[in-house]
Scaffold this motif. Structure first.
Motif, PDB file in Angstrom:
ATOM      1  N   VAL A  44       0.837  -1.197   0.000  1.00 14.46           N
ATOM      2  CA  VAL A  44       0.000   0.000   0.000  1.00 14.46           C
ATOM      3  C   VAL A  44       0.875   1.251   0.000  1.00 14.46           C
ATOM      4  O   VAL A  44       0.648   2.198  -0.767  1.00 14.46           O
ATOM      5  CB  VAL A  44      -0.953  -0.008   1.211  1.00 14.46           C
ATOM      6  N   TYR A  45       1.890   1.263   0.863  1.00 15.77           N
ATOM      7  CA  TYR A  45       2.809   2.401   0.964  1.00 15.77           C
ATOM      8  C   TYR A  45       3.431   2.731  -0.397  1.00 15.77           C
ATOM      9  O   TYR A  45       3.569   3.903  -0.774  1.00 15.77           O
ATOM     10  CB  TYR A  45       3.887   2.064   1.991  1.00 15.77           C
ATOM     11  N   ARG A  46       3.781   1.700  -1.140  1.00 10.59           N
ATOM     12  CA  ARG A  46       4.418   1.890  -2.443  1.00 10.59           C
ATOM     13  C   ARG A  46       3.420   2.146  -3.567  1.00 10.59           C
ATOM     14  O   ARG A  46       3.813   2.394  -4.704  1.00 10.59           O
ATOM     15  CB  ARG A  46       5.261   0.654  -2.777  1.00 10.59           C
ATOM     16  N   GLY A  47       2.124   2.032  -3.259  1.00  5.83           N
ATOM     17  CA  GLY A  47       1.102   2.245  -4.281  1.00  5.83           C
ATOM     18  C   GLY A  47       0.934   1.086  -5.231  1.00  5.83           C
ATOM     19  O   GLY A  47       0.441   1.254  -6.357  1.00  5.83           O
ATOM     20  N   LEU A  48       1.299  -0.140  -4.803  1.00  9.59           N
ATOM     21  CA  LEU A  48       1.283  -1.303  -5.684  1.00  9.59           C
ATOM     22  C   LEU A  48       0.041  -2.176  -5.533  1.00  9.59           C
ATOM     23  O   LEU A  48      -0.208  -3.034  -6.377  1.00  9.59           O
ATOM     24  CB  LEU A  48       2.525  -2.168  -5.417  1.00  9.59           C
ATOM     25  N   ALA A  49      -0.720  -1.990  -4.461  1.00  7.72           N
ATOM     26  CA  ALA A  49      -1.882  -2.860  -4.218  1.00  7.72           C
ATOM     27  C   ALA A  49      -2.868  -2.760  -5.379  1.00  7.72           C
ATOM     28  O   ALA A  49      -3.097  -1.679  -5.933  1.00  7.72           O
ATOM     29  CB  ALA A  49      -2.567  -2.469  -2.916  1.00  7.72           C
ATOM     30  N   PRO A  50      -3.470  -3.887  -5.792  1.00  8.89           N
ATOM     31  CA  PRO A  50      -4.360  -3.863  -6.965  1.00  8.89           C
ATOM     32  C   PRO A  50      -5.570  -2.968  -6.800  1.00  8.89           C
ATOM     33  O   PRO A  50      -6.157  -2.524  -7.796  1.00  8.89           O
ATOM     34  CB  PRO A  50      -4.769  -5.337  -7.120  1.00  8.89           C
ATOM     35  N   PHE A  51      -5.965  -2.672  -5.559  1.00  8.32           N
ATOM     36  CA  PHE A  51      -7.159  -1.864  -5.327  1.00  8.32           C
ATOM     37  C   PHE A  51      -6.977  -0.414  -5.772  1.00  8.32           C
ATOM     38  O   PHE A  51      -7.950   0.326  -5.858  1.00  8.32           O
ATOM     39  CB  PHE A  51      -7.539  -1.905  -3.845  1.00  8.32           C
ATOM     40  N   PHE A  52      -5.736  -0.009  -6.070  1.00 11.65           N
ATOM     41  CA  PHE A  52      -5.530   1.325  -6.637  1.00 11.65           C
ATOM     42  C   PHE A  52      -5.930   1.358  -8.117  1.00 11.65           C
ATOM     43  O   PHE A  52      -6.066   2.427  -8.699  1.00 11.65           O
ATOM     44  CB  PHE A  52      -4.066   1.754  -6.501  1.00 11.65           C
ATOM     45  N   ARG A  53      -6.098   0.174  -8.729  1.00 10.52           N
ATOM     46  CA  ARG A  53      -6.376   0.099 -10.167  1.00 10.52           C
ATOM     47  C   ARG A  53      -7.686  -0.620 -10.490  1.00 10.52           C
ATOM     48  O   ARG A  53      -8.329  -0.324 -11.493  1.00 10.52           O
ATOM     49  CB  ARG A  53      -5.235  -0.638 -10.873  1.00 10.52           C
ATOM     50  N   TRP A  72      -9.151   2.846  -4.725  1.00  9.00           N
ATOM     51  CA  TRP A  72      -8.519   3.643  -3.681  1.00  9.00           C
ATOM     52  C   TRP A  72      -7.909   4.882  -4.321  1.00  9.00           C
ATOM     53  O   TRP A  72      -7.312   4.810  -5.412  1.00  9.00           O
ATOM     54  CB  TRP A  72      -7.413   2.858  -2.998  1.00  9.00           C
ATOM     55  N   GLU A  73      -8.050   6.015  -3.667  1.00  3.84           N
ATOM     56  CA  GLU A  73      -7.468   7.237  -4.205  1.00  3.84           C
ATOM     57  C   GLU A  73      -6.942   8.109  -3.073  1.00  3.84           C
ATOM     58  O   GLU A  73      -7.365   7.988  -1.922  1.00  3.84           O
ATOM     59  CB  GLU A  73      -8.498   7.998  -5.045  1.00  3.84           C
ATOM     60  N   TYR A  74      -6.012   8.969  -3.424  1.00  4.49           N
ATOM     61  CA  TYR A  74      -5.386   9.872  -2.456  1.00  4.49           C
ATOM     62  C   TYR A  74      -6.125  11.211  -2.443  1.00  4.49           C
ATOM     63  O   TYR A  74      -6.721  11.608  -3.450  1.00  4.49           O
ATOM     64  CB  TYR A  74      -3.920  10.101  -2.827  1.00  4.49           C
ATOM     65  N   PRO A  75      -6.088  11.943  -1.329  1.00  4.56           N
ATOM     66  CA  PRO A  75      -5.504  11.542  -0.034  1.00  4.56           C
ATOM     67  C   PRO A  75      -6.438  10.592   0.702  1.00  4.56           C
ATOM     68  O   PRO A  75      -7.644  10.584   0.464  1.00  4.56           O
ATOM     69  CB  PRO A  75      -5.376  12.867   0.702  1.00  4.56           C
ATOM     70  N   VAL A  76      -5.886   9.785   1.587  1.00  9.32           N
ATOM     71  CA  VAL A  76      -6.693   8.870   2.377  1.00  9.32           C
ATOM     72  C   VAL A  76      -6.188   8.889   3.820  1.00  9.32           C
ATOM     73  O   VAL A  76      -4.974   8.886   4.057  1.00  9.32           O
ATOM     74  CB  VAL A  76      -6.660   7.438   1.792  1.00  9.32           C
ATOM     75  N   LYS A  77      -7.119   8.923   4.760  1.00  7.13           N
ATOM     76  CA  LYS A  77      -6.773   8.971   6.177  1.00  7.13           C
ATOM     77  C   LYS A  77      -7.049   7.619   6.836  1.00  7.13           C
ATOM     78  O   LYS A  77      -7.975   6.903   6.450  1.00  7.13           O
ATOM     79  CB  LYS A  77      -7.575  10.068   6.881  1.00  7.13           C
ATOM     80  N   SER A  78      -6.265   7.316   7.846  1.00 10.20           N
ATOM     81  CA  SER A  78      -6.404   6.039   8.539  1.00 10.20           C
ATOM     82  C   SER A  78      -7.762   5.895   9.207  1.00 10.20           C
ATOM     83  O   SER A  78      -8.236   4.779   9.435  1.00 10.20           O
ATOM     84  CB  SER A  78      -5.294   5.883   9.590  1.00 10.20           C
ATOM     85  N   CYS A  79      -8.406   7.015   9.545  1.00 16.33           N
ATOM     86  CA  CYS A  79      -9.693   6.967  10.243  1.00 16.33           C
ATOM     87  C   CYS A  79     -10.885   6.942   9.299  1.00 16.33           C
ATOM     88  O   CYS A  79     -12.037   6.899   9.749  1.00 16.33           O
ATOM     89  CB  CYS A  79      -9.816   8.168  11.182  1.00 16.33           C
ATOM     90  N   TRP A 260       1.310 -12.107  -0.108  1.00 15.44           N
ATOM     91  CA  TRP A 260       0.511 -11.344  -1.074  1.00 15.44           C
ATOM     92  C   TRP A 260       1.454 -10.875  -2.179  1.00 15.44           C
ATOM     93  O   TRP A 260       2.136  -9.867  -2.055  1.00 15.44           O
ATOM     94  CB  TRP A 260      -0.152 -10.160  -0.374  1.00 15.44           C
ATOM     95  N   TYR A 261       1.527 -11.663  -3.263  1.00 16.91           N
ATOM     96  CA  TYR A 261       2.417 -11.350  -4.377  1.00 16.91           C
ATOM     97  C   TYR A 261       1.806 -10.231  -5.221  1.00 16.91           C
ATOM     98  O   TYR A 261       0.607 -10.210  -5.463  1.00 16.91           O
ATOM     99  CB  TYR A 261       2.648 -12.594  -5.235  1.00 16.91           C
ATOM    100  N   GLN A 262       2.672  -9.318  -5.683  1.00 16.59           N
ATOM    101  CA  GLN A 262       2.199  -8.168  -6.432  1.00 16.59           C
ATOM    102  C   GLN A 262       2.644  -8.243  -7.889  1.00 16.59           C
ATOM    103  O   GLN A 262       3.816  -8.469  -8.189  1.00 16.59           O
ATOM    104  CB  GLN A 262       2.724  -6.874  -5.792  1.00 16.59           C
ATOM    105  N   GLY A 263       1.669  -8.064  -8.797  1.00 17.27           N
ATOM    106  CA  GLY A 263       1.982  -8.020 -10.217  1.00 17.27           C
ATOM    107  C   GLY A 263       2.250  -9.393 -10.797  1.00 17.27           C
ATOM    108  O   GLY A 263       2.221 -10.422 -10.125  1.00 17.27           O
ATOM    109  N   ALA A 264       2.517  -9.423 -12.109  1.00 18.48           N
ATOM    110  CA  ALA A 264       2.839 -10.668 -12.801  1.00 18.48           C
ATOM    111  C   ALA A 264       4.216 -11.152 -12.359  1.00 18.48           C
ATOM    112  O   ALA A 264       5.158 -10.366 -12.253  1.00 18.48           O
ATOM    113  CB  ALA A 264       2.817 -10.449 -14.310  1.00 18.48           C
ATOM    114  N   LEU A 265       4.345 -12.458 -12.107  1.00 15.74           N
ATOM    115  CA  LEU A 265       5.596 -13.017 -11.590  1.00 15.74           C
ATOM    116  C   LEU A 265       6.390 -13.647 -12.730  1.00 15.74           C
ATOM    117  O   LEU A 265       6.332 -14.860 -12.964  1.00 15.74           O
ATOM    118  CB  LEU A 265       5.300 -14.037 -10.493  1.00 15.74           C
ATOM    119  N   SER A 266       7.143 -12.827 -13.425  1.00 19.26           N
ATOM    120  CA  SER A 266       7.910 -13.312 -14.574  1.00 19.26           C
ATOM    121  C   SER A 266       9.053 -14.227 -14.156  1.00 19.26           C
ATOM    122  O   SER A 266       9.594 -14.972 -14.974  1.00 19.26           O
ATOM    123  CB  SER A 266       8.468 -12.131 -15.379  1.00 19.26           C
ATOM    124  N   SER A 267       9.419 -14.181 -12.877  1.00 25.14           N
ATOM    125  CA  SER A 267      10.532 -15.004 -12.392  1.00 25.14           C
ATOM    126  C   SER A 267      10.104 -16.415 -11.988  1.00 25.14           C
ATOM    127  O   SER A 267      10.943 -17.229 -11.597  1.00 25.14           O
ATOM    128  CB  SER A 267      11.204 -14.315 -11.202  1.00 25.14           C
TER     129      SER A 267
END
Length: 352
Positions: A44-53, A72-79, A260-267
C-alpha cells in the motif's frame, strides 16, 4: 486526535482529526503499540496494491475494471470508513465502553485489527483481551500470528517431516517456531537478510541459507537423501523465492504460498520442477482456512489457541521501536533498509 494520512505513494504524514464517534456496542481504545506490516502495508505504501487500479467483485471474487470512484485514491486517512490497510495490528487500553458492552471494562488491554492512530473505536466483539501473561507490546503480533497459524494448518505438517520456511520476516519467525511445535524434525530457513537469518537461528531454525550465495534446493537435497523438503512455506512475497520454493519441494508435494504477491511473476518458471515434479501451490492467508477442517476451527477457537501459542513464542529479538511522530521514518526504513529491521513497532505516549 492524531491519525495517519497518505497523500500519495510513499507520502505519509501525521494529521489532526476529530475524535471518533462511538456506538452502544463499541469500545474506545487509547493506542499503546501498533505493528507495521512489512508485506501488505508496504504494498500500500508503495502504491502497488491492486485496489488502486481495480476492484474485487464480491459475487465472482474476480478483480475487474473499476470506475474512478471505486478504486482507492489519495488523499486517504487512517480513520476513514472502510480503511483497513493503514495498520491492522494494534494494542490499546480500553478508556470508554458503550452502554451495551459486556465482558470488557475500562483499563483492559486488548489486541485488535485497527489503524495506526492515537485512538481507535472498534466493536467490542472484535477485541481480543490480552491476559497479564502477555506483555502489551507482544500483543501486536497477534494479527500476524493468526495468519501464520492458518499457514501452518494449511500446510499439514506431520511428525518427523522436514520443513523449509522461505522468508524470515516476522511471519517467517512465527512459522519457524510453530513448525517445530507441530512436530517437524528439521526446520530450515531461507532469507537474503542476515539479521533475519540470525534471528531465525535463535528462534529454533536448525540451519539457515542465503539464496544469494548458494543453491538452496541442492543444499536441502543434500540433507534429505536427495529427496527435497516434505513441506515448504513461502512467506516472502517474492517471485524468485516462490520459484525457489518450487525447486526445494520434494516431488508430488505442495508449496504453501503465505504471501501477497504483487503483479505478474515473470521469475516463476513453470516449465521445470513445477511441471516435471508435479508440485502444487496452495495459497494461504488470514481470511479463510482449509474447508476440510474449518468447521472445527472457527475464528473464536483459533483466537483462543493463538493466545496460548503467543505466550510461548520467543519474540524479544524481533522488535524495533519508533515513536508515533516518527512513523514516516519507520516506513522508509522498511522500504529502503529492510536488513536493519524485522518488526517495526509504533509506540504512543504513555505506553506501558
Amino acid at each position: 486526535m492524531k491519525a495517519m494520512m497518505y497523500e500519495g505513494p510513499k507520502q505519509l504524514k501525521i494529521t489532526e482529526v476529530p475524535a471518533l464517534a462511538m456506538g452502544e456496542e463499541e469500545i474506545r481504545l487509547k493506542s499503546l503499540y501498533s505493528g507495521v506490516s512489512h508485506g501488505t502495508e508496504m504494498n500500500v505504501y508503495r502504491g502497488l496494491a491492486p485496489f488502486f487500479r481495480k476492484k474485487q467483485d464480491p459475487e465472482t471474487r474476480l478483480f475487474v475494471p473499476a470506475a474512478d470512484n471505486e478504486v482507492w485514491e489519495y488523499p486517504v486517512k487512517s480513520c476513514a470508513p472502510g480503511v483497513w490497510y493503514m495498520g491492522y495490528a494494534s494494542v490499546g487500553e480500553v478508556i470508554e465502553t458503550g452502554c451495551r458492552v459486556t465482558g470488557i471494562k475500562k483499563g483492559d488491554i486488548v489486541a485488535c485489527s485497527a489503524p495506526h492512530q492515537e485512538e481507535n473505536v472498534i466493536c467490542a466483539r472484535d477485541a481480543v483481551l490480552l491476559p497479564d501473561t502477555i506483555p502489551a507490546e507482544k500483543g501486536i503480533l497477534f494479527t500476524n500470528l493468526i495468519t501464520a497459524y492458518n499457514g501452518i494448518m494449511d500446510t499439514h505438517i506431520h511428525l518427523g517431516e522436514v520443513v523449509v520456511v522461505s522468508g524470515l520476516g516476522v511471519i517467517g519467525q512465527l512459522l519457524v517456531q510453530m513448525a517445530k511445535m507441530s512436530g517437524a524434525w528439521k526446520v530450515y530457513g531461507v532469507d537474503v537478510l542476515e539479521k533475519r537469518r540470525n534471528a531465525a537461528l535463535e528462534n529454533g531454525c536448525d540451519e539457515v541459507f542465503d539464496p544469494a550465495s548458494c543453491d538452496v534446493a541442492m543444499e536441502i537435497r543434500m540433507r534429505t537423501g536427495k529427496r527435497g523438503a516434505d513441506k515448504v512455506i513461502e512467506a516472502s512475497g517474492n517471485g524468485k523465492a516462490l520459484n525457489e520454493a518450487i525447486r526445494i519441494a520434494a516431488p508430488e508435494t505442495c508449496v504453501t504460498a503465505l504471501a501477497w504477491y504483487q503483479g505478474a511473476l515473470s521469475s516463476v518458471d513453470l516449465s521445470e520442477e513445477f511441471h516435471h515434479n508435479r508440485i502444487g501451490i496452495k495459497q494461504s492467508q488470514t481470511g479463510a482456512m482449509d474447508p476440510a477442517f474449518s468447521n472445527l476451527w472457527d475464528y473464536r477457537r483459533r483466537v483462543d489457541t493463538c493466545i496460548h501459542i503467543l505466550e510461548k513464542l520467543k519474540t524479544d529479538n524481533l522488535f524495533t521501536e519508533f515513536e508515533y511522530d516518527e512513523i514516516q521514518k519507520a516506513y522508509q526504513m522498511i522500504d529502503e533498509e529492510p536488513g536493519k529491521i524485522i518488526q517495526a513497532v509504533i509506540t504512543y505516549g504513555g505506553t506501558r
